[in-house]
Design an enzyme around this catalytic site. Sequence first.
Site, short mmCIF file in Angstrom:
data_model
loop_
_atom_site.label_atom_id
_atom_site.label_comp_id
_atom_site.label_asym_id
_atom_site.label_seq_id
_atom_site.Cartn_x
_atom_site.Cartn_y
_atom_site.Cartn_z
N ARG A 91 32.52 13.74 -14.76
CA ARG A 91 33.38 14.16 -13.67
C ARG A 91 34.56 15.01 -14.10
O ARG A 91 34.89 16.00 -13.46
CB ARG A 91 33.95 12.91 -12.98
N SER A 144 28.87 12.53 -2.28
CA SER A 144 28.42 11.70 -3.40
C SER A 144 28.04 12.54 -4.61
O SER A 144 27.45 13.60 -4.54
CB SER A 144 27.22 10.87 -2.98
N HIS A 168 40.61 10.59 -6.87
CA HIS A 168 39.58 9.69 -6.38
C HIS A 168 39.78 8.25 -6.82
O HIS A 168 39.52 7.32 -6.08
CB HIS A 168 38.23 10.21 -6.92
C1 LIG Z 1 35.07 7.66 -1.20
C2 LIG Z 1 34.90 6.72 -2.35
C3 LIG Z 1 33.64 6.42 -2.83
C4 LIG Z 1 33.47 5.54 -3.88
N1 LIG Z 1 32.22 5.28 -4.32
C5 LIG Z 1 32.04 4.40 -5.35
C6 LIG Z 1 30.73 4.08 -5.80
O1 LIG Z 1 29.74 4.59 -5.30
N2 LIG Z 1 30.60 3.19 -6.80
C7 LIG Z 1 31.68 2.59 -7.39
O2 LIG Z 1 31.49 1.77 -8.27
N3 LIG Z 1 32.93 2.88 -6.96
C8 LIG Z 1 33.14 3.76 -5.97
N4 LIG Z 1 34.41 4.05 -5.55
C9 LIG Z 1 35.55 3.28 -6.09
C10 LIG Z 1 35.61 1.89 -5.46
O3 LIG Z 1 35.23 1.96 -4.11
C11 LIG Z 1 36.98 1.26 -5.51
O4 LIG Z 1 37.52 1.40 -6.77
C12 LIG Z 1 36.91 -0.23 -5.20
O5 LIG Z 1 36.20 -0.45 -4.02
C13 LIG Z 1 38.27 -0.87 -5.12
O6 LIG Z 1 38.15 -2.19 -4.68
P1 LIG Z 1 39.37 -3.18 -4.67
O7 LIG Z 1 38.86 -4.48 -4.19
O8 LIG Z 1 40.03 -3.16 -6.00
O9 LIG Z 1 40.42 -2.57 -3.65
P2 LIG Z 1 40.31 -2.11 -2.11
O10 LIG Z 1 38.94 -2.15 -1.60
O11 LIG Z 1 41.07 -0.84 -2.02
O12 LIG Z 1 41.09 -3.24 -1.33
C14 LIG Z 1 42.47 -3.33 -1.31
C15 LIG Z 1 42.86 -4.48 -0.42
O13 LIG Z 1 44.22 -4.76 -0.60
C16 LIG Z 1 44.88 -4.88 0.63
N5 LIG Z 1 46.26 -4.49 0.34
C17 LIG Z 1 46.71 -3.46 -0.43
N6 LIG Z 1 48.05 -3.49 -0.50
C18 LIG Z 1 48.46 -4.56 0.20
C19 LIG Z 1 49.72 -5.12 0.50
N7 LIG Z 1 50.86 -4.60 0.03
N8 LIG Z 1 49.76 -6.21 1.29
C20 LIG Z 1 48.62 -6.77 1.79
N9 LIG Z 1 47.41 -6.28 1.53
C21 LIG Z 1 47.32 -5.19 0.75
C22 LIG Z 1 44.11 -4.05 1.60
O14 LIG Z 1 44.26 -4.54 2.91
C23 LIG Z 1 42.68 -4.26 1.06
O15 LIG Z 1 42.18 -5.45 1.62
C24 LIG Z 1 34.60 4.94 -4.49
C25 LIG Z 1 35.86 5.25 -4.03
C26 LIG Z 1 36.03 6.15 -2.98
C27 LIG Z 1 37.41 6.54 -2.58
#
Ligand SMILES: Cc1cc2nc3c(=O)[nH]c(=O)nc-3n(C[C@H](O)[C@H](O)[C@H](O)COP(=O)(O)OP(=O)(O)OC[C@H]3O[C@@H](n4cnc5c(N)ncnc54)[C@H](O)[C@@H]3O)c2cc1C
Lengths: 248, 637
Positions: free
Chosen positions: B330, B284, B401
């Site tokens: 960052r 973190s 990231h």
């Molecule tokens: C290690 C780490 C720590 C982080 N910490 C923070 C933090 O502290 N604070 C912060 O604000 N952000 C943080 N981030 C960034 C943040 O977590 C992500 O940007 C955010 O959670 C993305 O959410 P999302 O709903 O857009 O996608 P995701 O959570 O990636 O969800 C994607 C979804 O799409 C589905 N999917 C994808 N492609 C397909 C497909 N072709 N067919 C069917 N289903 C599919 C998957 O099954 C999943 O359900 C962090 C990221 C990482 C890597």
Amino acid sequence: MKVTLHVWRQESSEAEGRFETYAANDVSPDMSFLELLDVVNEGLIESDVEPIAFEHDCREGICGSCGVVIDGSPHGPHEGTATCQLHMRSFADGDELWIEPWRARSFPIKKDLVVDRGALDRIIEAGGYISINTGAAPDANAIPIPKDDVDAALDAATCIGCGACVAVCPNASAMLFTSAKVAHLNMLPQGQPERWSRVARMVEQMEAEGFGNCTNHGACQIACPKEISIDFIAWLNRDYLRAQRKVG
Amino acid sequence: MKLDARIPDGPLTEKWERHRFEMKLVNPANKRKHRVIVVGTGLAGGSAAATMGELGYEVDAFFFHDSSRRAHSIAAQGGINAAKNYQHDGDSVFRLFYDTIKGGDFRSREANVYRLAEVSNEIIDQAVAQGVPFAREYGGLLDNRSFGGAQVSRTFYARGQTGQQLLLGVYQALERQVQAGRVRTHSMHEMLDVIVVDGRARGIVTRNLDNGEIRSWTADAVVLGTGGYSNVFYLSTNAMKCNVTAAWRAHRRGAGFANPCFTQIHPTAIPESDEYQSKLTLMSESLRNDGRIWVPKKKGDQRSPDEIPEAERDYFLERMYPAFGNLVPRDLASRRAKEMCDSGHGVGPTRRGVYLDFTDPIERLGRDAIEERYGNLFQIYERITDENPYRLPMRIYPAPHYTMGGLWVDYNLMSTLPGLHVIGEANFSDHGANRLGASALMQGLADGYFVLPLTIGDYIARHEFGDIPDDHPDVRRTEDEVRDRVAKLVGLDGSRTVDSIHRELGRLLWEKCGMSRNAGGLKEALDRIPELREEFWNNAKVVGSDRDINEGLEKAGRVADFFDLGELMCRDALAREESCGGHLREEHQTPEGEAQRDDERFTHVTVWEYTGPDSEAREHRESLSFTEVAPSQRSYK
Ligand SMILES: Cc1cc2nc3c(=O)[nH]c(=O)nc-3n(C[C@H](O)[C@H](O)[C@H](O)COP(=O)(O)OP(=O)(O)OC[C@H]3O[C@@H](n4cnc5c(N)ncnc54)[C@H](O)[C@@H]3O)c2cc1C
Ligand code: FES
């Protein structure tokens, strides 16, 4: 280092399974256990054998996807560790390891080391939530909640839903899983309005899914990668009894 | 391709309210007649599906995990921002807006960012009401911390598990709608294409990952919440399954791809240890609040860090940025660390690492205080590296990231393909050229809970939707194309594993289109990627069948799309002849090595239109204007 793996292979839920043996010769102690499986799989692909199917995603112990039984222990030899957090330095050169999927009636094997854990989602569906619609919430600081209460709720809420508690339990009970969600929500003021129906419905669903009863064996809290305590099971039992009286 | 951002008129602070009034509404009794497909159940997709279910729509939610609770959002550690100003330290909606615009280096849309800051407060209310156990103070009120160098404490957190707890809140809300019969979830379903009928997105084609079944689903609108594409680099902090396929397939069907080269490299990940490494683990950002970053002054110094005397250490961030020290943004922290390693000062077995040292804070505050703050992170570190960070400094190195680029969307979160909406990390969103810490969770939930469920109503209310029969020629054709592609992938019978080719692509992009880029390197990558793609289609190998679980086949499809995306990233990076935020063109730096923007030529979003497999993408521009915050040169000196 070198290790020998005896891995459970099973084409489908209907097929018969068996152990297959694979030698891994170039193992680095810094490799994670799943990276070892990656390397074995790369080798299998190169020699036209179907790779071993196993579940994984985050590889840092939080998504709950991974989970295999290693030498009889779900998630391997260490406490508080998911399979993906295990490193080969935990094993010795020349070790033979037996690798199996979770085995429980309610978790049918899909292929090799992959099982169907849909039953856990259905337990949550039965009541593992607080019924409020988006946009209807009061200010977040409207209700002060003692720090200790929230910390305890978070201890329960940290469950990753991997199913190791079921896999290790001689009764294949999902009590630790269910109690963790019941305790998380029932300990908080927001969870009070549905407290009694929640516990009743979730327990009922757990039984309907064919999970066994809890006989206080305690193996679950040792297998749990998040070290969730069986105190939550006692908590669930208390709430369940009171719910029986209230819900009737 | 026409880019109309559809930003509402009126003063910035009133746009969203006015828009909510001006949007057409769907009659409550009619909502159940409208089916919406949501792909992805991370914070963005899950919250959108649950909320639309509550509103009365018929929702089908698809995801490739076995449970909707496993989306990559679960891994977020640090926290989520909101402009609550609970700490009475001068925060406000405007300040959060301002910080986000500035953090994004003036490459995002003011109206969207302002709305994001506005709804941020409701997210916290919503999460707490759902039972999300955010950290509290002894008085029982919510605790906040300052994150990623912010001057105010606006970050809400739940130990190191904020993403997990927020996602469980979303998951529970979703399961409640499943129970209510308003949402149907389809686990282990990977979306492989978008069905377009009469120019509008009307459905998707999925492959069931358990049994290989390929089938079509139709609806009135489609929402993608499918996450980011950092895994194009092979090694990243993202979960193994994160990929670009959903977004890329939509791009091929007409959705413009915006700013693909805007990627974020996080400075504090655990360095790669060997060639078997499958992913990188994030440490973190909060560690930089107390930890001090240094390298040995002497090149190639092999001594153990505790044997290197104080005078022989270079605390390079403190030296270069006395005002901000270890808390610079960052991108700066990452670049400076890489430069240290490139010039021979790197540490650890691979020499690709710098120290993050807690000796001073442990002496100053005591071990207990440090353990209370970072105990779980220290544990993660020790488990992975087998080194005790209380005794020896941690080793860290930058890692891919987050991806600010993504499918272009208008103010209503709709892409250039009518009916296709995109939310969360998958859209190009609100972060411009650089995202601030703790604001991805905020954006995903803002989109999913508070914006999309309303704006999609406007789209639905303004159109007529006839039924689409299963044998509709567009449905058949799309499904057949998916079948052909899967057949081609499962038939790959060369001699290399998919992973080995992906690793090669990842390394190339990391070198040429990673933390810093130059025209020569980008052109080299553009020459090399088509060769790698050839290598993939001629020489990759997939074993097993397409009728049951076959992860090799899944990966092959995702990697195939990464070649095309990687190419577009390089093209985009080459076209943007300026530096901004995380996009550093070596040719464009201030004398201090800071990103040098060229506002005259590049105050715009670059949006790429797909023109076919054998022709280059066409460039379009959405120009940006700043009325509330005057663009300034970022300086952390
Ligand atoms: C290690 C780490 C720590 C982080 N910490 C923070 C933090 O502290 N604070 C912060 O604000 N952000 C943080 N981030 C960034 C943040 O977590 C992500 O940007 C955010 O959670 C993305 O959410 P999302 O709903 O857009 O996608 P995701 O959570 O990636 O969800 C994607 C979804 O799409 C589905 N999917 C994808 N492609 C397909 C497909 N072709 N067919 C069917 N289903 C599919 C998957 O099954 C999943 O359900 C962090 C990221 C990482 C890597
Ligand atoms: S892979 Fe996510 S917990 Fe192990």
